[in-house]
Scaffold this active site. Structure first.
Site, PDB file in Angstrom:
ATOM      1  N   GLY A  84       6.009   7.109   5.889  1.00  0.00           N
ATOM      2  CA  GLY A  84       5.009   7.362   4.844  1.00  0.00           C
ATOM      3  C   GLY A  84       4.291   6.091   4.477  1.00  0.00           C
ATOM      4  N   ASN A  85       3.631   6.108   3.334  1.00  0.00           N
ATOM      5  CA  ASN A  85       2.946   4.899   2.856  1.00  0.00           C
ATOM      6  C   ASN A  85       2.955   4.890   1.343  1.00  0.00           C
ATOM      7  OD1 ASN A  85       0.427   6.287   1.915  1.00  0.00           O
ATOM      8  ND2 ASN A  85       0.373   6.858   4.084  1.00  0.00           N
ATOM      9  N   ARG A  86       2.408   3.833   0.758  1.00  0.00           N
ATOM     10  CA  ARG A  86       2.512   3.627  -0.686  1.00  0.00           C
ATOM     11  C   ARG A  86       1.444   4.359  -1.497  1.00  0.00           C
ATOM     12  NH1 ARG A  86       5.667  -0.905  -2.082  1.00  0.00           N
ATOM     13  NH2 ARG A  86       6.137  -2.249  -0.323  1.00  0.00           N
TER      14      ARG A  86
END
Ligand code: FMN
Length: 395
Positions: free
Chosen positions: A201-203
């Site tokens: 995923g990512n932030r």
């Protein structure tokens, strides 16, 4: 924008102090007009300190400035919160016996009314009749809500929540330049499953995309928000399509791009996904102290949209870590060219900037790789600047 806030004599007056503070922090010039009764609940000193403007209730004070009409005439929006049964009745009858009611009568600005009172007072036929008259005249009602009232009773009559009141004011202030247009926005961050419990995923929290959806809604657009794992609540009044992976996001966006006038790809999309997803949770011991995950490249949704013959105004995002502005513009221009987008909003991200913060800073790269606009401030301010630039492309 100039916001005139009329505060009436109800217990909920203390809650409106928070609303005034938010409006001031959002950059509005806020002028508070408390009624005499309101000052029984919250002092003028508090209103002055929080609004950063002088406060007066006295109709016959500052007569040289013709205050009884000047405040109303100069308002971009008037908010009355909490609106008592008494003041609602006065407004319905067109009375002008204090500074607040004079100001409302003298104003051509939109009026937002947030009533608060006990259930019996709210349900009284007199109050309901008066509320009906205010609605007919175009005043915008926010609340009341159902819930705990002063004391131990529960019922309808509770002041609308802080965010709902602020949103009603912001909506009333927004230009209606997107009326009749459809705006599709992707927001959030995709998740590519490794196994049933893990993902790549990512932030991205989705806050910038949600701010875009709110801004487009307030400006009159029909909004579709394709939300990938949003960590912030989706706004009311927009159609939200929840997705998780790049494949789901791609399908949802492509399905709707044909009917969109503006498409903003604000979601942080994973470039890669695990080639296979384990059906069961991967065990530490089975990996023998180390493992590697084979990755497959995801489809490039922005480029796919950019290559469509007939497409909406297309806005992409580029999150970059370069600190030099000319390098950011160059990266934005290159991405715009490669993807076939109309605009690329380049934002610098690093620890404490961009992701998960209330503010943002973007350079909007447009035609010929030049800076079409730049925006810095709340994500809402940035959202409005992006929509302005997209509308300019449309024109
Ligand atoms: C403790 C207390 C709480 C009150 N709360 C409310 C209220 O929530 N809503 C309301 O309509 N009136 C409420 N009232 C009555 C109003 O203060 C009263 O009707 C007053 O005349 C309103 O004046 P204004 O509309 O000029 O502010 C309350 C009165 C008292 C003493």
């Amino acid at each position: 924008m100039r916001v005139v806030v009329g505060v009436c004599g109800g217990i909920a007056a203390y809650k409106v102090v928070g609303v005034i503070r938010t409006l001031v922090l959002e950059g509005h010039d806020v002028h508070v007009i408390p009624t005499e009764s309101a000052l029984q609940f919250v002092g003028a000193t508090t209103f002055e300190a929080i609004s950063r403007n002088p406060v007066s209730t006295d109709l016959f004070h500052g007569v040289a400035e013709v205050k009884h009409v000047a405040l109303g005439q100069s308002a971009d929006v008037v908010l009355i919160a909490p609106a008592t049964a008494n003041t609602i009745a006065k407004l319905a009858a067109g009375l002008s016996d204090n500074l607040l009611t004079n100001s409302v009568l003298a104003s051509r600005a939109p009026v937002v009314v947030a009533p608060a009172m006990h259930t019996e007072m709210w349900e009284n036929p007199a109050t309901q009749h008066n509320i009906g008259l205010l609605r007919e005249r175009g005043m915008r009602l926010v609340g009341p809500e159902s819930g705990q009232l002063t004391g131990s009773d529960v019922g309808v009559g509770r002041l609308a929540e802080h965010d709902a009141i602020v949103a009603a004011v912001t909506t009333a202030l927004a230009p209606r330049d997107l009326e009749g247009r459809t705006v599709v926005i992707s927001a959030g961050g995709t998740r590519e499953p490794i196994d049933p419990v893990r993902f790549i995923g990512n932030r991205s929290s989705g806050a910038q995309g949600v701010a875009l959806a709110e801004a487009a809604r307030d400006r009159g657009a029909d909004v579709v928000l394709v939300g990938a794992n949003l960590e912030v609540p989706a706004p009311a009044g927009v159609r939200t399509v929840p997705v998780s992976t790049v494949a789901e996001l791609r399908e949802a966006v492509l399905e709707r791009s044909g009917t969109a006038d503006i498409l903003v790809m604000a979601a942080a999309v994973s470039d890669y996904r695990p080639t296979t997803t384990a059906e069961k949770k991967m065990k530490k011991d089975a990996a023998g102290g180390g493992t590697s995950i084979e990755l497959t490249q995801n489809p490039d949704i922005l480029a796919e949209l950019g290559a469509q013959e007939s497409r909406p105004v297309l806005v992409g995002f580029a999150a970059e870590t370069e600190s030099d502005e000319s390098a950011l513009v160059e990266l934005g221009a290159g991405k715009r060219e490669r993807k076939g987008a109309d605009l690329i909003a380049v934002n610098r991200v690093d620890e404490g900037r961009g992701f998960g913060t209330p503010d943002n800073e973007v350079l909007i790269v447009g035609d010929g790789g030049t800076v079409a606009a730049r925006a810095c401030g709340s994500k809402r301010t940035v959202a409005d600047a992006i929509l302005d630039a997209a509308l300019a492309v449309r024109r």
